[in-house]
Write a protein that holds these residues in place. Sequence first.
Motif, PDB file in Angstrom:
ATOM      1  N   UNK A  32       0.843  -1.198   0.000  1.00  0.00           N
ATOM      2  CA  UNK A  32       0.000   0.000   0.000  1.00  0.00           C
ATOM      3  C   UNK A  32       0.881   1.253   0.000  1.00  0.00           C
ATOM      4  N   UNK A  33       1.899   1.273   0.854  1.00  0.00           N
ATOM      5  CA  UNK A  33       2.807   2.417   0.897  1.00  0.00           C
ATOM      6  C   UNK A  33       3.560   2.585  -0.416  1.00  0.00           C
ATOM      7  N   UNK A  34       4.024   1.488  -0.981  1.00  0.00           N
ATOM      8  CA  UNK A  34       4.747   1.547  -2.246  1.00  0.00           C
ATOM      9  C   UNK A  34       3.852   2.125  -3.340  1.00  0.00           C
ATOM     10  N   UNK A  35       2.609   1.664  -3.403  1.00  0.00           N
ATOM     11  CA  UNK A  35       1.668   2.160  -4.409  1.00  0.00           C
ATOM     12  C   UNK A  35       1.393   3.641  -4.215  1.00  0.00           C
ATOM     13  N   UNK A  36       1.180   4.060  -2.973  1.00  0.00           N
ATOM     14  CA  UNK A  36       0.920   5.473  -2.689  1.00  0.00           C
ATOM     15  C   UNK A  36       2.111   6.336  -3.082  1.00  0.00           C
ATOM     16  N   UNK A  37       3.309   5.880  -2.767  1.00  0.00           N
ATOM     17  CA  UNK A  37       4.502   6.652  -3.123  1.00  0.00           C
ATOM     18  C   UNK A  37       4.657   6.761  -4.633  1.00  0.00           C
TER      19      UNK A  37
END
Length: 74
Positions: A21-26
């Motif tokens: 989720x964090x990777x996608x948001x970044x």
Amino acid sequence: MAGALVPLDHFATHKRVWRRVLQTARLCCGIPDYDNYVRHVLEKHPDREPMDYPTFFRERQEARYGGRGGFRCC
């Protein structure tokens, strides 16, 4: 059931999902994923030294914005 500990495999799954989720948001915001870059270089290009974070970030900004020193207008 209150106070029961979460099984370790559930914790690992939640941790993995949260990382994605964090990777996608970044990536949606244009922030490159340095950890994946380092992992890729170490696994696929063992003869190369990974860039440090400031160099990596600068290179990714150049690639994204074309080195024009600012944001694109369109």
